[in-house]
Motif scaffolding. Structure first.
Motif, PDB file in Angstrom:
ATOM      1  N   ARG A 111    -102.214 -11.544   0.184  1.00  0.00           N
ATOM      2  CA  ARG A 111    -101.631 -12.479  -1.453  1.00  0.00           C
ATOM      3  C   ARG A 111    -103.351 -12.416  -2.002  1.00  0.00           C
ATOM      4  O   ARG A 111    -103.202 -12.805  -3.529  1.00  0.00           O
ATOM      5  CB  ARG A 111    -101.356 -13.320  -0.435  1.00  0.00           C
ATOM      6  CG  ARG A 111    -101.199 -14.758  -1.283  1.00  0.00           C
ATOM      7  CD  ARG A 111    -100.424 -16.067  -0.925  1.00  0.00           C
ATOM      8  NE  ARG A 111     -99.591 -15.857   0.464  1.00  0.00           N
ATOM      9  CZ  ARG A 111    -100.424 -15.788   1.784  1.00  0.00           C
ATOM     10  NH1 ARG A 111    -101.228 -16.151   1.441  1.00  0.00           N
ATOM     11  NH2 ARG A 111     -98.423 -15.593   1.891  1.00  0.00           N
ATOM     12  N   ASP A 112    -104.747 -13.170  -1.488  1.00  0.00           N
ATOM     13  CA  ASP A 112    -105.332 -13.695  -2.433  1.00  0.00           C
ATOM     14  C   ASP A 112    -105.463 -12.650  -3.377  1.00  0.00           C
ATOM     15  O   ASP A 112    -106.840 -13.039  -4.119  1.00  0.00           O
ATOM     16  CB  ASP A 112    -106.283 -14.398  -1.412  1.00  0.00           C
ATOM     17  CG  ASP A 112    -106.307 -15.459  -1.126  1.00  0.00           C
ATOM     18  OD1 ASP A 112    -104.864 -16.186  -1.435  1.00  0.00           O
ATOM     19  OD2 ASP A 112    -106.072 -15.871   0.553  1.00  0.00           O
ATOM     20  N   ASN A 113    -105.701 -11.616  -3.038  1.00  0.00           N
ATOM     21  CA  ASN A 113    -105.649 -10.305  -4.051  1.00  0.00           C
ATOM     22  C   ASN A 113    -105.336 -10.564  -5.702  1.00  0.00           C
ATOM     23  O   ASN A 113    -106.386 -10.274  -6.776  1.00  0.00           O
ATOM     24  CB  ASN A 113    -106.374  -9.037  -3.576  1.00  0.00           C
ATOM     25  CG  ASN A 113    -107.107  -8.242  -2.549  1.00  0.00           C
ATOM     26  OD1 ASN A 113    -108.086  -7.693  -3.589  1.00  0.00           O
ATOM     27  ND2 ASN A 113    -107.601  -8.497  -1.353  1.00  0.00           N
ATOM     28  N   LEU A 114    -103.892 -10.677  -4.930  1.00  0.00           N
ATOM     29  CA  LEU A 114    -103.405 -10.529  -6.105  1.00  0.00           C
ATOM     30  C   LEU A 114    -103.377 -12.178  -7.557  1.00  0.00           C
ATOM     31  O   LEU A 114    -103.847 -12.098  -8.062  1.00  0.00           O
ATOM     32  CB  LEU A 114    -102.067 -10.815  -6.413  1.00  0.00           C
ATOM     33  CG  LEU A 114    -101.935  -9.534  -5.553  1.00  0.00           C
ATOM     34  CD1 LEU A 114     -99.954  -9.182  -5.656  1.00  0.00           C
ATOM     35  CD2 LEU A 114    -101.966  -8.543  -6.684  1.00  0.00           C
ATOM     36  N   ARG A 131     -96.124 -16.355  -8.042  1.00  0.00           N
ATOM     37  CA  ARG A 131     -96.400 -14.933  -8.425  1.00  0.00           C
ATOM     38  C   ARG A 131     -96.772 -14.065  -7.983  1.00  0.00           C
ATOM     39  O   ARG A 131     -96.285 -12.860  -7.700  1.00  0.00           O
ATOM     40  CB  ARG A 131     -97.538 -14.692 -10.265  1.00  0.00           C
ATOM     41  CG  ARG A 131     -96.766 -16.211 -10.818  1.00  0.00           C
ATOM     42  CD  ARG A 131     -97.236 -15.666 -11.725  1.00  0.00           C
ATOM     43  NE  ARG A 131     -98.463 -16.258 -12.796  1.00  0.00           N
ATOM     44  CZ  ARG A 131     -99.104 -17.143 -12.517  1.00  0.00           C
ATOM     45  NH1 ARG A 131     -97.712 -18.426 -13.220  1.00  0.00           N
ATOM     46  NH2 ARG A 131    -100.469 -17.904 -12.223  1.00  0.00           N
ATOM     47  N   ALA A 132     -97.687 -14.346  -6.785  1.00  0.00           N
ATOM     48  CA  ALA A 132     -98.247 -13.187  -5.796  1.00  0.00           C
ATOM     49  C   ALA A 132     -96.994 -12.707  -5.212  1.00  0.00           C
ATOM     50  O   ALA A 132     -97.033 -11.554  -4.566  1.00  0.00           O
ATOM     51  CB  ALA A 132     -99.750 -13.421  -5.214  1.00  0.00           C
ATOM     52  N   ALA A 169     -93.391  -8.989  -2.874  1.00  0.00           N
ATOM     53  CA  ALA A 169     -91.973  -8.652  -2.320  1.00  0.00           C
ATOM     54  C   ALA A 169     -91.578  -6.855  -2.977  1.00  0.00           C
ATOM     55  O   ALA A 169     -90.928  -6.726  -2.717  1.00  0.00           O
ATOM     56  CB  ALA A 169     -91.331  -9.725  -2.758  1.00  0.00           C
ATOM     57  N   ARG A 170     -91.840  -7.392  -4.450  1.00  0.00           N
ATOM     58  CA  ARG A 170     -91.085  -5.856  -4.888  1.00  0.00           C
ATOM     59  C   ARG A 170     -91.932  -5.267  -4.789  1.00  0.00           C
ATOM     60  O   ARG A 170     -91.209  -3.720  -4.656  1.00  0.00           O
ATOM     61  CB  ARG A 170     -91.709  -6.544  -6.145  1.00  0.00           C
ATOM     62  CG  ARG A 170     -90.978  -7.611  -7.477  1.00  0.00           C
ATOM     63  CD  ARG A 170     -91.250  -8.422  -8.961  1.00  0.00           C
ATOM     64  NE  ARG A 170     -90.604  -7.231  -9.705  1.00  0.00           N
ATOM     65  CZ  ARG A 170     -90.510  -6.623 -11.076  1.00  0.00           C
ATOM     66  NH1 ARG A 170     -91.964  -7.827 -11.508  1.00  0.00           N
ATOM     67  NH2 ARG A 170     -90.477  -6.614 -11.554  1.00  0.00           N
TER      68      ARG A 170
END
Length: 255
Positions: free
Chosen positions: A91-94, A119-120, A125-126
């Motif tokens: 998550r934190d990469n994004l 947003r991340a 999820a997508r």
């Protein structure tokens, strides 16, 4: 005026020619697929577009600006080997990619951080990584790490996205879902995309244009005597016919 202009570019390493006489104009928002045999300078061309390298001759301009001497935030890239921040969670990469887009130090706080995390989560999820959002990249498979690298590059919303065989490590189903994701995000952002692929069908499926890199000159006694250039420029939206710029089409239309 064309968004990307490549004017008579040559590139060589230690006197060995890799690319020669490469010229190209690309309108903003176009998706350009690049195909060709191994060793024909396709990845070298991407590095030149990224401004990771400087041409031996010629120049590359983006939006009419002077040739760049180093990569900038307006150019995102995903090479064949995935590259993510190993010390950050998925998550934190994004989140970090969004922070860098804002030209910060990579850290954001308060409402901006909460929005970036949301947003991340949506992006993960997508692309099928929502269930590993809190894990670290080392715990992911190679294909999952490549998906993360692609999502990270896209999270920064660059004006130009450079992809070097980005889907090669993915299984067929995930590959198709990433095709859809890339097309959706491109439609949302209007970014210009250059993608190297060895899959010709993928190139025509995703690209507006398909460039073929090859060596038009060949010395059987010295195979490395000459560099490669763009030998074909196909319009993937028009049955594979040779590409015409929008200006050329307007000139050819009597109406």
């Amino acid at each position: 005026m064309s968004f990307v202009t490549v004017e008579n570019v040559f590139q060589s390493y230690a006197g060995r020619p890799i690319l020669e006489r490469v010229s190209l104009t690309v309108d903003e928002g176009e998706f350009v697929s690049i195909v060709g045999a191994s060793g024909c300078g396709k990845s070298t061309f991407l590095r030149l577009l990224l401004a990771q390298e400087t041409p031996s001759r010629g120049e590359i301009r983006i939006a009419g600006a002077p040739p760049a001497r180093e990569p900038g935030p307006e150019r995102g890239v995903v090479f064949q080997r995935y590259s993510v921040f190993p010390h950050l969670s998925v998550r934190d990469n994004l989140v970090a990619a969004q922070a860098f887009r804002a030209r910060s130090s990579g850290f954001i706080f308060g409402a901006a951080k909460r929005a970036a995390r949301a947003r991340a989560e949506e992006t993960l999820a997508r692309i099928g990584l929502g269930h590993v959002a809190g894990q670290y990249p080392a715990s992911l498979s190679g294909g999952m790490q490549q998906r993360l690298a692609i999502a990270q590059a896209l999270a920064a919303r660059p004006r130009i996205l450079l992809l070097d065989e980005p889907f090669g490590a993915l299984d067929p189903g995930t590959r198709l879902s990433m095709h859809d994701f890339l097309q959706e995000l491109r439609a949302e952002t209007g970014m210009t995309v250059f993608m190297v692929t060895h899959d010709l069908s993928e190139g025509f499926k995703l690209g507006d244009r398909v460039l073929v890199f090859d060596k038009p000159r060949w010395d059987p006694d010295d195979p490395e005597a000459y560099g490669a250039t763009i030998t074909y420029d196909f319009d993937a939206r028009n049955g594979g016919f040779p590409f015409q710029s929008l200006r050329e089409r307007d000139d050819a239309d009597p109406s």
